[in-house]
Write a protein that holds these residues in place. Sequence first.
Motif, mmCIF file in Angstrom:
data_model
loop_
_atom_site.group_PDB
_atom_site.id
_atom_site.type_symbol
_atom_site.label_atom_id
_atom_site.label_comp_id
_atom_site.label_asym_id
_atom_site.label_seq_id
_atom_site.Cartn_x
_atom_site.Cartn_y
_atom_site.Cartn_z
ATOM 1 N N LEU A 18 0.854 -1.175 0.000
ATOM 2 C CA LEU A 18 0.000 0.000 0.000
ATOM 3 C C LEU A 18 0.897 1.234 0.000
ATOM 4 C CD1 LEU A 18 -2.444 -1.114 2.843
ATOM 5 C CD2 LEU A 18 -2.641 -1.573 0.398
ATOM 6 N N HIS A 19 0.518 2.244 -0.745
ATOM 7 C CA HIS A 19 1.340 3.453 -0.747
ATOM 8 C C HIS A 19 0.467 4.691 -0.904
ATOM 9 C CE1 HIS A 19 1.097 3.577 -5.208
ATOM 10 N NE2 HIS A 19 1.217 2.269 -5.117
ATOM 11 N N GLY A 20 0.960 5.801 -0.376
ATOM 12 C CA GLY A 20 0.223 7.059 -0.412
ATOM 13 C C GLY A 20 1.045 8.154 0.225
ATOM 14 N N SER A 21 0.373 9.120 0.844
ATOM 15 C CA SER A 21 1.081 10.238 1.462
ATOM 16 C C SER A 21 0.378 10.654 2.750
ATOM 17 C CB SER A 21 1.180 11.424 0.513
ATOM 18 O OG SER A 21 -0.103 11.891 0.138
ATOM 19 N N ILE A 22 1.159 11.276 3.654
ATOM 20 C CA ILE A 22 0.692 11.719 4.958
ATOM 21 C C ILE A 22 0.880 13.225 5.062
ATOM 22 C CG2 ILE A 22 1.093 11.572 7.450
ATOM 23 C CD1 ILE A 22 2.208 8.736 6.918
ATOM 24 N N THR A 23 -0.150 13.932 5.554
ATOM 25 C CA THR A 23 -0.042 15.372 5.719
ATOM 26 C C THR A 23 -0.872 15.810 6.918
ATOM 27 O OG1 THR A 23 -0.151 17.504 4.571
ATOM 28 C CG2 THR A 23 -1.988 15.967 4.216
ATOM 29 N N GLN A 68 4.966 3.719 2.354
ATOM 30 C CA GLN A 68 4.661 2.399 1.813
ATOM 31 C C GLN A 68 4.453 1.439 2.980
ATOM 32 O OE1 GLN A 68 7.745 1.163 -0.913
ATOM 33 N NE2 GLN A 68 6.844 2.302 -2.609
ATOM 34 N N LEU A 69 3.502 0.539 2.837
ATOM 35 C CA LEU A 69 3.231 -0.464 3.867
ATOM 36 C C LEU A 69 3.047 -1.796 3.167
ATOM 37 C CD1 LEU A 69 2.648 -1.259 6.790
ATOM 38 C CD2 LEU A 69 0.265 -0.604 6.428
ATOM 39 N N THR A 70 3.963 -2.725 3.433
ATOM 40 C CA THR A 70 3.934 -4.037 2.785
ATOM 41 C C THR A 70 3.233 -5.044 3.687
ATOM 42 O OG1 THR A 70 5.989 -3.557 1.600
ATOM 43 C CG2 THR A 70 5.337 -5.865 1.774
ATOM 44 N N VAL A 71 2.294 -5.786 3.103
ATOM 45 C CA VAL A 71 1.451 -6.708 3.854
ATOM 46 C C VAL A 71 1.470 -8.070 3.182
ATOM 47 C CG1 VAL A 71 -0.859 -7.077 4.781
ATOM 48 C CG2 VAL A 71 -0.048 -4.753 4.380
ATOM 49 N N PHE A 96 0.864 14.064 15.950
ATOM 50 C CA PHE A 96 -0.256 14.059 15.016
ATOM 51 C C PHE A 96 -0.798 12.636 14.904
ATOM 52 C CE2 PHE A 96 2.397 17.602 13.718
ATOM 53 C CZ PHE A 96 1.481 18.628 13.554
ATOM 54 N N LYS A 97 -2.130 12.518 14.836
ATOM 55 C CA LYS A 97 -2.786 11.224 14.680
ATOM 56 C C LYS A 97 -3.855 11.294 13.601
ATOM 57 C CE LYS A 97 -2.343 9.706 19.521
ATOM 58 N NZ LYS A 97 -3.113 9.295 20.726
ATOM 59 N N THR A 98 -4.226 10.126 13.094
ATOM 60 C CA THR A 98 -5.312 10.021 12.131
ATOM 61 C C THR A 98 -6.645 10.074 12.863
ATOM 62 O OG1 THR A 98 -3.906 8.502 10.883
ATOM 63 C CG2 THR A 98 -6.197 8.698 10.182
ATOM 64 N N PRO A 99 -7.479 11.094 12.635
ATOM 65 C CA PRO A 99 -8.785 11.116 13.287
ATOM 66 C C PRO A 99 -9.743 10.102 12.683
ATOM 67 C CG PRO A 99 -8.584 12.964 11.788
ATOM 68 C CD PRO A 99 -7.242 12.286 11.814
ATOM 69 N N MET A 100 -9.562 9.799 11.409
ATOM 70 C CA MET A 100 -10.416 8.837 10.725
ATOM 71 C C MET A 100 -9.571 8.070 9.712
ATOM 72 S SD MET A 100 -13.445 7.575 10.435
ATOM 73 C CE MET A 100 -14.457 8.824 11.228
ATOM 74 N N PRO A 101 -9.320 6.762 9.924
ATOM 75 C CA PRO A 101 -8.517 5.991 8.976
ATOM 76 C C PRO A 101 -9.077 6.063 7.562
ATOM 77 C CG PRO A 101 -8.847 4.745 10.985
ATOM 78 C CD PRO A 101 -9.747 5.949 11.083
ATOM 79 N N ALA A 102 -8.192 6.057 6.582
ATOM 80 C CA ALA A 102 -8.594 6.133 5.172
ATOM 81 C C ALA A 102 -8.931 4.739 4.660
ATOM 82 C CB ALA A 102 -7.474 6.734 4.337
ATOM 83 N N ILE A 112 -3.305 6.666 -1.395
ATOM 84 C CA ILE A 112 -4.008 6.785 -0.116
ATOM 85 C C ILE A 112 -3.548 8.071 0.559
ATOM 86 C CG2 ILE A 112 -4.416 5.747 2.145
ATOM 87 C CD1 ILE A 112 -3.745 3.034 0.859
ATOM 88 N N LEU A 113 -4.472 8.949 0.860
ATOM 89 C CA LEU A 113 -4.141 10.214 1.509
ATOM 90 C C LEU A 113 -4.577 10.170 2.966
ATOM 91 C CD1 LEU A 113 -3.131 13.147 1.437
ATOM 92 C CD2 LEU A 113 -5.448 13.813 0.731
ATOM 93 N N LEU A 114 -3.623 10.366 3.876
ATOM 94 C CA LEU A 114 -3.908 10.411 5.307
ATOM 95 C C LEU A 114 -3.725 11.844 5.788
ATOM 96 C CD1 LEU A 114 -2.024 7.211 6.547
ATOM 97 C CD2 LEU A 114 -4.437 7.455 5.965
ATOM 98 N N VAL A 115 -4.817 12.457 6.278
ATOM 99 C CA VAL A 115 -4.766 13.814 6.819
ATOM 100 C C VAL A 115 -4.823 13.696 8.336
ATOM 101 C CG1 VAL A 115 -5.818 16.095 6.851
ATOM 102 C CG2 VAL A 115 -5.893 14.717 4.754
ATOM 103 N N LEU A 116 -3.712 13.979 9.000
ATOM 104 C CA LEU A 116 -3.610 13.825 10.444
ATOM 105 C C LEU A 116 -4.040 15.101 11.155
ATOM 106 C CD1 LEU A 116 -1.996 11.443 9.308
ATOM 107 C CD2 LEU A 116 -0.366 11.745 11.164
ATOM 108 N N ARG A 117 -4.262 14.980 12.464
ATOM 109 C CA ARG A 117 -4.695 16.100 13.278
ATOM 110 C C ARG A 117 -3.780 16.197 14.502
ATOM 111 N NH1 ARG A 117 -10.554 15.366 15.214
ATOM 112 N NH2 ARG A 117 -10.969 15.701 13.008
ATOM 113 N N ARG A 118 -3.506 17.427 14.922
ATOM 114 C CA ARG A 118 -2.653 17.648 16.089
ATOM 115 C C ARG A 118 -3.239 16.933 17.288
ATOM 116 N NH1 ARG A 118 1.275 17.965 19.087
ATOM 117 N NH2 ARG A 118 2.338 19.893 19.687
#
Length: 244
Positions: A18-23, A68-71, A96-102, A112-118
């Motif tokens: 799985l691959h994407g970005s974190i912001t 990237q996350l290999t499973v 920062f944490k994910t308030p809602m998993p993607a 996959i876009l992960l938008v984290l929150r303080r």
Amino acid sequence: MVLPTRQAAHAQPAQTTLHGSITYRERIALPPATVEVRLLDVSTPSAPPKVIASQQFTTEKQVPLPFQLTVNSSTLTAKKTYAVAATIFVNGQAWFKTPMPAPVNQRSNGNILLVLRRDGTERLPHTVTGSWQTDQIGETSLRDGSQTPTLELHDDGTVAGSTVCNQISGRFTSSAQNLKFGPVATTRRACMEATTMQREQAFLNALKTVAAWTLSEKGDVLTLQNDAGQALLVLHRQSHLPIR
């Protein structure tokens, strides 16, 4: 009889990456940090997510951060629902944490876009801000065990979330019991199932006509209504997210 070759006998299990970005939205420079990415089994909405796989990496860069996350593919089944979450640690503390998993589309592992929150900001239970999962659209109950649309309502007036097929972003305004969504942008992935596609369209149409909100006494059920007071969406608060 053909004997298996040494290479076949020691074949490695098939893997999925799985691959994407974190912001994140906050205007905070990121010091050297450790990022943890987790694949979660979210098949049972009423239960805490189960961690299927996790991976960490260190970085001295600023967001967005690619990941990237290999499973092991054998751990994934078509009958279950998966999502990806992340936490950014600085000096061992969660910043920062994910308030809602993607949600993860098992047919497409990328973008996959992960938008984290303080992390660390306490939220009052009787406000609309927070992470919400849809239980009902109009008069149609979605309590069938399948993944349903989500909303993240942030203190800064931004909204994010998922229609299951696509991720959404935009703004909302609220005062007293009034609430209105501005234009909501969506990604453009096609829904593979007709039912999911119908739910997505009904969910997006409902957001366009939301005019008011009410909360249950405990603050865990949010009802979004139109001008006539009719319930358009009924959602429950995701109190068990993030998981750490």
